[in-house]
Design an enzyme around this catalytic site. Sequence first.
Site: not given
Length: 480
Positions: A336, A361, A425, A428, A451, A460
């Site tokens: 990120r 995050k 982004h 990524r 994640h 994805y």
Amino acid sequence: MKALPVIYLNHRESQQSNLCVLYFKQNDTILKRIRQNGWIKWNSEFNAFAAPSNQKTIGHLIDVFEDIAEVNHSYYHARLKENVEQVVIGDTHYFTGVLEKIDKLGSVTLVPYKTEFHRCIVISFKSNKDVFKVLSDCQSANWNKQVRAFVLPPNKSVIIRFLEEVTSQLRVKLHNELTIADYRIMQLLFEQAYHKNLYFKSCPIEFIKFMQLKAYSYNTINTYYYYVLRLLNCYRQNSLTQINAFDSDVINDYHKKMIGEKNYSEQTINQSVNAIKLYFKGYLKREMQLEEVIRPKVGKVLPKVWSQEEIERILNSIENIKHKTILSVIYGSGLRIGEVLKLRIEDIDSKRMRMRILGAKGKKDRYTIIGQYTLELLRQYYKEYKPDKLLFEGQFGGQYSTTSISRILFNAIKKSGVPKRGGVHSLRHSFATHLLESGTDLRYIQELLGHNSSTTTEIYTYVSNKHIEQIKSPIDRLLS
């Protein structure tokens, strides 16, 4: 037998009268028949012949042109696109003029600065006569000959006075190395964009303190503050005490009107619900049934990605080693933008070809991979720039700017001729998609990206061409 010409009938409204408008290709026979029927007249508004519209109009026109033309009335009752509008029946009203933004003369950035004798805060800005005049008239800022800039002492009361003086004309931004811990200063920064009229209500400063005690980031506090500020200022005639007593029905109604006002996205409404829920249930300790607040269903938006060939073209278009290294680290390790800004030199483990990401995050640490290409760039970059603590330092030292990284990518896209598929982004997103296409297990990709849920990473699979390109369209069978 030769086909008859066609007259198409449309229903239109003109000056409170209903008309049946006739459309047809130029035809002398049809025009002669129209002249024989005085009730069919030319209408300059629609640039066509028209007749009064009633229940018998279509039948009369069919009779008039029976032997010379075919009358087509299939479009007569069709809804015309140019006349379609959304109409709401009921007492729904939308909030207008909420948090009106001020037009600013320019922007300044507060930069912490250390001279030989003392510390100060430099007011940095691009050359602008209007900005210079505002700062010259400001009682809080002083011109420093040594630094050749307007400066402020790092004093809380002076900075508050400075913000109260200039934010009606200038936008004040903070340098990455300037951390604000005072709640009043934060409040002034959060509200600086808006007109403060007679009805303007600020969020309680204690709400900022509450969020900071929960260890929310500055950006999250700013976002949540905005959504609660918006709620408070939508109900201009209500006091803060009255608003604090609202129940879930009022908040539901508020979000319905918010959707109707600007057609906000599901993500925006969800953010507003989260912020207002934190305010009422967390800060105010209200026992209201906020679970009843209606949340819109969030649609599935697929991430935009570049192909590996396009990524190569983007990186090859960059000559500056620092700029190329930053984008290579983001793409090559799936970071990120905030994560690459916080990287320190000791986070790079060249022996094990991995990179440590601290406080990502969700306040989580993780490891991700480093590519050989990225490592070579990092070595070249380090020899040339010799960063001190942070891997990528800004112009004044400290953290690099997110705006600068976005500008690097934008310029590279423009120079390379690659289609724009998003911002930083998207690098990524491209990292994850290309790993999936190369056969990497989805669970490993989830760990590399940081994640919480595999559901987030599964998005994805909808972007990857790995399986789609193997499927043959049934239309191709027609050619075989």
